[in-house]
Design an enzyme around this catalytic site. Sequence first.
Site, mmCIF file in Angstrom:
data_model
loop_
_atom_site.group_PDB
_atom_site.id
_atom_site.type_symbol
_atom_site.label_atom_id
_atom_site.label_comp_id
_atom_site.label_asym_id
_atom_site.label_seq_id
_atom_site.Cartn_x
_atom_site.Cartn_y
_atom_site.Cartn_z
ATOM 1 C CB CYS A 61 -0.993 -0.027 1.167
ATOM 2 S SG CYS A 61 -2.383 1.116 0.962
ATOM 3 C CG HIS A 77 -4.178 -3.697 2.833
ATOM 4 N ND1 HIS A 77 -3.386 -3.231 3.866
ATOM 5 C CD2 HIS A 77 -4.640 -2.594 2.192
ATOM 6 C CE1 HIS A 77 -3.379 -1.912 3.865
ATOM 7 N NE2 HIS A 77 -4.136 -1.500 2.855
ATOM 8 C CD GLU A 110 -2.433 -6.243 5.454
ATOM 9 O OE1 GLU A 110 -3.032 -5.171 5.589
ATOM 10 O OE2 GLU A 110 -1.689 -6.486 4.472
#
Length: 359
Positions: free
Chosen positions: A246, A331, A333
């Site tokens: 990001c 993202h 994660e």
Amino acid sequence: MNKKLILESGEVFLGEGFGANVDTEGNVVFTTAMTGYQELISDPSFCGQIVCMTYPLIGNYGINRDDFECIEPSMKGLIVRELCDFPSNFRSQMDLDEFFKHKGLSGIAGIDTRKLTRIIRQKGEVKAKIVDASVNNEEVIAELKAKAPFREHIQTVSTKTSYASPRRGKKVVLVDFGAKLGIIRELGNRNCDITVVPHTTTAEEILRLNPDGVMLSNGPGDPTSVPHALDMIRGVLGKVPIFGICMGHQLISLACGATTFKLKFGHRGGNHPVLDLRTNKVAITSQNHSYAVDSESLKNTDLEETHIALNDRTNEGVRHKIHPCFSVQYHPEAAPGPQDANYLFDEFITLMDEFKNKK
């Protein structure tokens, strides 16, 4: 509490306040995520923003101890269509209203979030304020128009001192531009020995830690607001593998000569399709950003475009042609969101192995 949301562009929404009985202001953005409001509330990338949830019912599974992405929320407020007063979940420890009161956050419920989302889509992000219903509208609108944009987002959320999450595996330095705990969890799941450092850390200080790899985290705001980070990236590029997420992705691109631009209303939600140009496979991703890398500007750099967003064809990933360095705009994660892109952390581990074997 009778509250109202007043936009800089003149629109006013009447609703019912929840959380702390305080006024709050920030840029209004919307997210299309259907679940994961606890992770969203605690995501540092929402620093300085009032978030509108497009899914109509929020708070139905309460707040628990395990799903936070940072210790202290940095968002300015929350807008929901309907707030659930009686959450039902075996992990729930408090409702959303109680949590907001505890953290001094203000929210507003009962407004037409579909109408608000259409306004943001048409006009872009606008400054707004949640205030008591008795406040004069014109005075607030004039105040919002006169106020200069806030740019110290990363400086607000980045750690002030270094700290460690020790393990026995590869040593990774995580540069904190507003890092979510999900990044630390994913690196920890791969047994990485993690040292988290402030955004002001220099290349010399990072290399002195003798890391196997450097992770550049997510973060809020405009990537051009931290020019010192570009010197740091140039200083470690080629000397250690780098993975950016990001904000980290945008900073890598800027450091290599590309440019960024502000999206009209940003990408926020857990349902954004991204095409991997190398494999021609599509992943559904979690996203939260206001800025994007200009794909055209990559052509005169040593970066190659690896991913694009299928909704608007903007850039979503790059890889360095010479050095061990790659990054994505979304993202992996995924907190909250789909885990389609989780494999990128494994690619980072492989990149560190390959780099070490070449030495």
